[in-house]
Design a protein around this motif. Structure first.
Motif, short mmCIF file in Angstrom:
data_model
loop_
_atom_site.label_atom_id
_atom_site.label_comp_id
_atom_site.label_asym_id
_atom_site.label_seq_id
_atom_site.Cartn_x
_atom_site.Cartn_y
_atom_site.Cartn_z
N GLU A 40 0.85 -1.21 0.00
CA GLU A 40 0.00 0.00 0.00
C GLU A 40 0.87 1.25 0.00
O GLU A 40 1.80 1.36 0.80
CB GLU A 40 -0.89 -0.01 1.25
N VAL A 41 0.56 2.18 -0.88
CA VAL A 41 1.20 3.49 -0.88
C VAL A 41 0.17 4.51 -0.40
O VAL A 41 -0.80 4.81 -1.11
CB VAL A 41 1.70 3.89 -2.28
N PRO A 42 0.30 5.05 0.81
CA PRO A 42 -0.65 6.05 1.30
C PRO A 42 -0.61 7.32 0.44
O PRO A 42 0.46 7.74 -0.01
CB PRO A 42 -0.18 6.32 2.73
N THR A 69 -4.94 5.69 2.77
CA THR A 69 -5.44 7.02 3.16
C THR A 69 -6.30 7.60 2.05
O THR A 69 -6.19 8.77 1.67
CB THR A 69 -4.27 7.97 3.53
N VAL A 70 -7.17 6.76 1.50
CA VAL A 70 -8.09 7.17 0.43
C VAL A 70 -9.34 7.75 1.08
O VAL A 70 -10.06 7.05 1.78
CB VAL A 70 -8.44 5.97 -0.47
N LEU A 71 -9.59 9.03 0.83
CA LEU A 71 -10.64 9.74 1.55
C LEU A 71 -11.82 10.18 0.68
O LEU A 71 -12.88 10.51 1.21
CB LEU A 71 -10.05 10.98 2.23
N VAL A 88 -7.54 1.47 0.54
CA VAL A 88 -7.46 1.41 2.00
C VAL A 88 -7.74 2.79 2.58
O VAL A 88 -7.19 3.79 2.11
CB VAL A 88 -6.07 0.93 2.46
N SER A 89 -8.62 2.85 3.58
CA SER A 89 -9.02 4.12 4.17
C SER A 89 -8.94 4.05 5.70
O SER A 89 -9.07 2.97 6.27
CB SER A 89 -10.46 4.47 3.78
N PRO A 90 -8.77 5.19 6.35
CA PRO A 90 -8.77 5.20 7.82
C PRO A 90 -10.17 5.25 8.41
O PRO A 90 -10.33 5.11 9.61
CB PRO A 90 -8.00 6.49 8.15
N ASN A 91 -11.18 5.44 7.54
CA ASN A 91 -12.55 5.59 7.99
C ASN A 91 -13.49 4.77 7.11
O ASN A 91 -13.05 4.15 6.13
CB ASN A 91 -12.97 7.07 7.96
#
Length: 208
Positions: A40-42, A69-71, A88-91
């Motif tokens: 994964e590349v943020p 960190t896909v928002l 991949v997301s933090p939320n």
């Protein structure tokens, strides 16, 4: 790892936060050499879409490359164009999850509560990122596992390292996201390879 919705086991994800396009291929290749199959590349890294594109071109035939960190939905679209296969997301943003699923990408939304996890599942996610994992804990993950659909995998991210990876594996995690314990900006490919071997050996020995 397949990107289909029926996938239930991801394994270890290398999180290369802060990686640059100039170093991403060497570091990514070292990870593949150590047995990693997902990287994964943020998106808060320098020139992340260029890094994703270079990495996907270099190792995409043997490794799943994705964006972290896909928002936003726009992030999803740009990530896919660069070669991402996972989001991949933090939320747990239902629009981001839906956009990923609609494009046959595999979303990994972040959740810190069962309510957030069920929201993500309702939007189409089948892999949930426990974030921050040290707040949920292995006991919390087991409790979530008892109520979530069986086909949904749980992956701890945040605070997972060589000291507790075996515990997460034994608790039934479908994988784990590994960040600073694996890569810090400026680390050489050789250093990352050595860490990756150590972490992969732990995971392989203890994962169900």
């Amino acid at each position: 790892m397949s990107t289909s919705a029926t996938t239930t086991t991801t394994g270890l994800i290398a999180i290369l936060r802060g990686i640059t396009p100039e170093e991403v291929v060497a570091v990514g290749s070292a990870l593949v050499d150590a047995g990693f199959t997902t990287i994964e590349v943020p998106l808060n890294s320098p020139q992340p879409f260029e890094s994703i594109e270079r990495l996907a071109t270099a190792v995409g035939d043997v490794c799943v490359v994705g964006a972290g960190t896909v928002l936003t939905v726009d992030d999803v679209i740009r990530s896919e164009a660069a070669g991402s296969r996972i989001i991949v997301s933090p939320n747990s943003d239902v629009e981001v999850i839906g956009a990923a699923v609609a494009r046959n990408l595999h979303p990994y939304p972040g959740a810190a509560t069962p309510t957030e996890a069920f929201t993500a599942v309702g939007a189409g996610a089948r892999s949930i990122k426990l974030f921050p994992a040290d707040s949920v804990g292995t006991a919390g993950m087991r409790a979530w596992r008892a109520v979530l659909p069986a086909e949904v995998e749980l992956l701890p991210v945040g605070g997972v390292d060589r000291t507790n990876l075996a515990e997460w594996a034994a608790a039934g995690a479908g994988g784990a996201g590994l960040g600073t314990c694996l890569y810090r900006p400026g680390d050489s490919a050789g250093i990352v390879r050595d860490r990756a071997h150590t972490l992969m050996n732990i995971w392989s020995a203890d994962a169900a």
